[in-house]
Design a protein around this motif. Structure first.
Motif, mmCIF file in Angstrom:
data_model
loop_
_atom_site.group_PDB
_atom_site.id
_atom_site.type_symbol
_atom_site.label_atom_id
_atom_site.label_comp_id
_atom_site.label_asym_id
_atom_site.label_seq_id
_atom_site.Cartn_x
_atom_site.Cartn_y
_atom_site.Cartn_z
ATOM 1 N N ARG A 165 9.348 4.369 -4.142
ATOM 2 C CA ARG A 165 7.885 3.569 -3.855
ATOM 3 C C ARG A 165 7.013 3.954 -4.919
ATOM 4 N NH1 ARG A 165 9.178 -0.903 -2.271
ATOM 5 N NH2 ARG A 165 7.154 -1.129 -0.960
ATOM 6 N N VAL A 166 7.344 4.177 -6.216
ATOM 7 C CA VAL A 166 6.572 4.161 -7.304
ATOM 8 C C VAL A 166 6.623 3.220 -8.356
ATOM 9 C CG1 VAL A 166 5.982 5.801 -9.201
ATOM 10 C CG2 VAL A 166 6.609 6.810 -6.993
ATOM 11 N N ALA A 167 5.671 2.468 -8.596
ATOM 12 C CA ALA A 167 5.796 1.518 -9.863
ATOM 13 C C ALA A 167 5.410 2.008 -10.987
ATOM 14 C CB ALA A 167 4.684 0.329 -9.310
ATOM 15 N N LEU A 168 6.643 1.789 -11.888
ATOM 16 C CA LEU A 168 6.556 2.016 -13.366
ATOM 17 C C LEU A 168 6.711 0.880 -14.151
ATOM 18 C CD1 LEU A 168 8.635 5.493 -13.399
ATOM 19 C CD2 LEU A 168 6.003 5.074 -13.060
ATOM 20 N N HIS A 169 6.310 0.946 -15.406
ATOM 21 C CA HIS A 169 6.456 -0.220 -16.272
ATOM 22 C C HIS A 169 8.025 -0.121 -16.773
ATOM 23 C CE1 HIS A 169 6.009 -3.737 -18.682
ATOM 24 N NE2 HIS A 169 4.619 -3.527 -18.853
ATOM 25 N N ALA B 63 0.638 -1.287 0.016
ATOM 26 C CA ALA B 63 -0.005 0.010 0.071
ATOM 27 C C ALA B 63 0.803 1.106 -0.072
ATOM 28 C CB ALA B 63 -0.916 0.069 1.157
ATOM 29 N N ASP B 64 2.020 1.186 0.192
ATOM 30 C CA ASP B 64 2.983 2.446 0.341
ATOM 31 C C ASP B 64 3.398 2.705 -0.892
ATOM 32 O OD1 ASP B 64 4.723 0.280 0.241
ATOM 33 O OD2 ASP B 64 6.290 1.475 1.175
ATOM 34 N N VAL B 65 3.103 1.804 -2.069
ATOM 35 C CA VAL B 65 3.594 1.966 -3.395
ATOM 36 C C VAL B 65 2.620 2.780 -4.339
ATOM 37 C CG1 VAL B 65 4.238 0.964 -5.605
ATOM 38 C CG2 VAL B 65 5.103 0.021 -3.386
ATOM 39 N N LYS C 236 13.447 0.064 -11.707
ATOM 40 C CA LYS C 236 13.575 -0.855 -10.170
ATOM 41 C C LYS C 236 14.164 -0.140 -9.241
ATOM 42 C CE LYS C 236 15.037 -5.260 -12.567
ATOM 43 N NZ LYS C 236 16.262 -6.368 -12.659
ATOM 44 N N ARG C 237 15.075 0.939 -9.493
ATOM 45 C CA ARG C 237 15.412 1.806 -8.494
ATOM 46 C C ARG C 237 14.519 2.667 -7.829
ATOM 47 N NH1 ARG C 237 19.729 7.192 -8.359
ATOM 48 N NH2 ARG C 237 19.562 7.250 -6.140
#
Length: 385
Positions: free
Chosen positions: A344-348, A26-28, A337-338
């Protein structure tokens, strides 16, 4: 300008159980997969509520209003009226692509793809028994273009089909009518097919000049197949419905030859939702969504320029996906990845789109300005870390 469609609050979104909201803790902030954060168009909600209330949850009928609904949508949005009799439904765009490729290629035949491109394209070609022929888009410095010379060479070498992404994912490029017409002529000259994934077409911004491949020319109609869906624009991916569209007797015969099970895989809820999405009653909602996405794509430009000047991004012509070059930041081949680990941000992941994606990320801006701003500020903070 239409009234913008507003994203749901973050707390409400975290109640969703789809991939976007269950893949990470949930923190992402999840801006990776192509789901959006907006409420459904009211007409879709009504259609699904009515189906639940009446228990309309059986098999998809052999005759449905979906082809006619899409034909009306195409007429209003693209000034093109495809023939409903030349369409068949299936579960999703990927399935439609595979089933068509199986019919227009033989095992081991080459299929041209244009990286950086939607990662499943590579798997779909393999699933169909064919072999990838890479013809990367040309980067002119200000835009991406189809490398027609490269396509011609690959067809001359024996490739039997072109898998086109139009509008293009991840760049958001709306290919020019002239380049699509030239592509059709090349395919016709070499006896090859063009399968056009037009899932992002409803999200082409006004004024971009998007033209469906099958509306380009007689040559395009003779060699072309379009696979379309309401799923990206109206956030219906989980309901499973797409259309395979043709415009001349040869391709129509190919699609009609597919087993009935290909059509029966269409989801009943997906079909009902797509009919509502393609209907006139959803036009105002879609116009509002395009207004929101226009504001967000421009906001992202400003946020990156002010806070992350080493990141390079061109405003897309269509969709809600941003292709961002982070090479100058020095964060490696796969900067997502970094960014996930530390911001804490998810990108493709950029490299998933092909070798041309090294140093890149794909960011989904189909969200609220607040979430988009928070995401960029978290990423920008890594510069000083």
């Amino acid at each position: 300008m239409s009234t913008p469609v507003h994203a749901l609050p973050l707390a409400a979104l975290r109640e969703r159980t789809s991939e976007k909201w269950r893949e990470y803790p949930a923190d992402v902030l999840p801006l990776f997969v192509a789901e959006t954060d907006f409420p459904l168009a009211p007409a879709i909600t009504r259609a699904l509520e009515r189906a639940v209330a009446t228990g309309d949850t059986g098999y998809v009928a052999s005759r449905t209003p979906l082809p006619g609904a899409y034909a009306g949508f195409a007429r209003r949005r693209f000034d093109w009226t495809p023939d409903p009799a030349r369409m068949r439904s299936t579960a999703d765009v990927s399935m439609g692509i595979v089933e068509i490729l199986r019919r227009v290629t033989a095992p081991g035949d080459g299929v041209i793809v244009m990286p950086p491109v939607y990662p499943p394209f590579y798997d779909l070609v393999e699933e169909a028994g064919a072999v990838i022929e890479r013809v990367p888009l040309r980067d002119t410095g200000t835009a991406w273009e189809i490398d027609l010379d490269g396509v011609d060479a690959a067809l001359e070498d024996g490739a039997r089909a072109v898998l086109l992404c139009s509008p293009h994912n991840p760049t958001g490029t709306v290919h020019s009518a002239a380049s699509l017409a030239a592509l059709a002529e090349l395919a016709a000259a070499h006896g090859a097919a063009v399968v056009s994934d037009e899932i992002h077409a409803p999200l082409a911004q006004p004024g971009t000049g998007f033209t469906p491949f099958l509306a380009i020319s007689d040559a395009a109609r003779e060699v072309g197949y379009a696979v379309v869906s309401a799923s990206k624009a109206f956030n219906l991916a989980g309901l499973k419905c797409a259309l395979m569209v043709t415009a001349s007797d040869g391709p129509t015969g190919v699609v009609r030859s597919l087993p009935v099970e290909v059509e029966w895989r269409t989801g009943q809820f997906g079909l009902l939702a797509a009919v509502a999405a393609f209907g006139e009653e959803s036009d105002e909602w879609l116009d509002g969504l395009l207004t929101t996405l226009d504001e967000n794509r421009r906001l992202l430009t400003d946020l990156l320029a002010e806070n992350l000047p080493g990141a390079h991004y061109r405003i897309p012509d269509a969709g809600y996906l941003a292709w961002i070059d982070m090479t100058d930041l020095g964060w490696g081949e796969n900067p997502a990845k970094r960014i996930l680990r530390e911001a804490r941000v998810a990108l493709h992941y950029g490299p998933a789109f092909g070798a041309e994606g090294a140093g890149h990320v794909r960011l989904n801006f189909g969200t609220s300005p607040e979430v988009l701003t928070d995401a960029v500020m978290r990423i920008a903070a890594l510069r000083g870390a």
